[in-house]
Design an enzyme around this catalytic site. Structure first.
Site, PDB file in Angstrom:
ATOM      1  N   SER A   1      48.546  41.699  34.996  1.00 20.73           N
ATOM      2  CA  SER A   1      49.478  42.623  35.654  1.00 20.73           C
ATOM      3  C   SER A   1      50.760  41.857  36.027  1.00 20.73           C
ATOM      4  O   SER A   1      51.435  41.332  35.152  1.00 20.73           O
ATOM      5  CB  SER A   1      48.789  43.262  36.862  1.00 20.73           C
ATOM      6  OG  SER A   1      49.458  44.420  37.287  1.00 20.73           O
TER       7      SER A   1
ATOM      8  N   HIS B   1      42.580  49.360  34.849  1.00 19.54           N
ATOM      9  CA  HIS B   1      43.530  48.280  35.119  1.00 19.54           C
ATOM     10  C   HIS B   1      42.825  46.946  35.359  1.00 19.54           C
ATOM     11  O   HIS B   1      43.353  45.889  35.009  1.00 19.54           O
ATOM     12  CB  HIS B   1      44.381  48.655  36.334  1.00 19.54           C
ATOM     13  CG  HIS B   1      45.618  47.825  36.486  1.00 19.54           C
ATOM     14  ND1 HIS B   1      46.654  47.863  35.592  1.00 19.54           N
ATOM     15  CD2 HIS B   1      45.969  46.908  37.436  1.00 19.54           C
ATOM     16  CE1 HIS B   1      47.614  47.021  35.978  1.00 19.54           C
ATOM     17  NE2 HIS B   1      47.214  46.425  37.088  1.00 19.54           N
TER      18      HIS B   1
END
Length: 254
Positions: A91, A225
């Site tokens: 990320s 995610h």
């Protein structure tokens, strides 16, 4: 070589053939990669970045930008570039990794064999949604939706008081991030993607190819995610398949 407060080695392996430098997500720490040290084969030494605001760096000065954060890591990393290395950033960590590699290249130091950009769109596609100015409740809902932290923990006032300022600080760095067009990585890029990640489209991952003069690819995983927390063995297996170290194969992961 002296140990670094910014770069941690959970299990030092002085005889390793290659080093794997891992960078955490916004608000994250080395705990994301804690299990990796024992899953990696002895040929690979794990180095995990610890940004300011975490652990014993809680009172360290906050970086002015993602590029400055990467520059600090590059300085600390210099003594460890005596053998091949790769970068894995998750990320926000993928963007820090991008800037870290660019900084190392500008310093004339050995570039990594590969950048693994996990759960992150190409630098030009980063969109600020104002997370750093959300209310505490809205920010906690955002974090719970991503799946990186137990929602019940976010109900604890003492935990909110400890973690939310760090997360806001990281999100503010992301909001201000402006990559410089024309600066290309010289290494291959592998974009690792959870197919159920609402934060990232496959197209966003594909466009990492615009930021390197080397080859690029997209590798998909089940999950969202934080897909890597659910299947560390497969993630490390895919990573090992892409490392230029003789004798290191997926079968090394047990």
């Amino acid at each position: 070589m002296a140990e670094s407060r910014a770069l941690r080695r959970p299990f030092p392996r002085p005889g390793a053939a290659m080093r794997l430098v891992c960078l955490p997500h916004a608000g994250g720490s080395q705990s994301l990669y804690q299990a990796w040290a024992q899953l990696l084969p002895p040929e690979i030494e794990l180095i995990v970045a610890c940004p300011p605001g975490r652990l014993d760096r809680i009172d360290d000065p906050w970086p002015a930008s993602i590029a400055d954060l990467a520059a600090d890591f590059a300085t600390e990393l210099t003594p460890w570039l005596d053998r091949p290395w790769v970068v894995f950033g998750h990320s926000m960590g993928a963007l820090v990794g991008h800037e870290l590699v660019l900084r190392v290249q500008r310093m004339g130091l050995p570039a990594p064999a590969r950048l693994f950009a996990s759960a992150c769109a190409a630098p030009s596609l980063r969109r600020d949604r104002g997370q750093h100015v959300m209310t505490d409740d809205d920010l906690c809902a955002e974090l719970a939706g991503l799946g990186g932290i137990d929602p019940e923990l976010l109900e604890l006032p003492e935990l909110r008081e400890m973690v939310l300022p760090v997360i806001r600080g990281d999100y503010e760095l992301l909001a201000d991030y402006r990559p410089r067009r024309g600066d290309l990585l010289s290494c291959p890029v592998s974009a690792f993607v959870g197919v159920e990640d609402a934060e990232l489209s496959r197209e966003g991952a594909v466009r990492w190819g615009e930021w390197t003069s080397g080859p690029s690819e997209v590798v998909e995983f089940a999950g969202g995610h934080f897909y890597l927390s659910e299947q560390p063995e497969r993630v490390i297996g895919e990573l090992l398949d892409r490392l230029p170290v003789a004798g290191v194969r997926r079968s090394s992961v047990t």
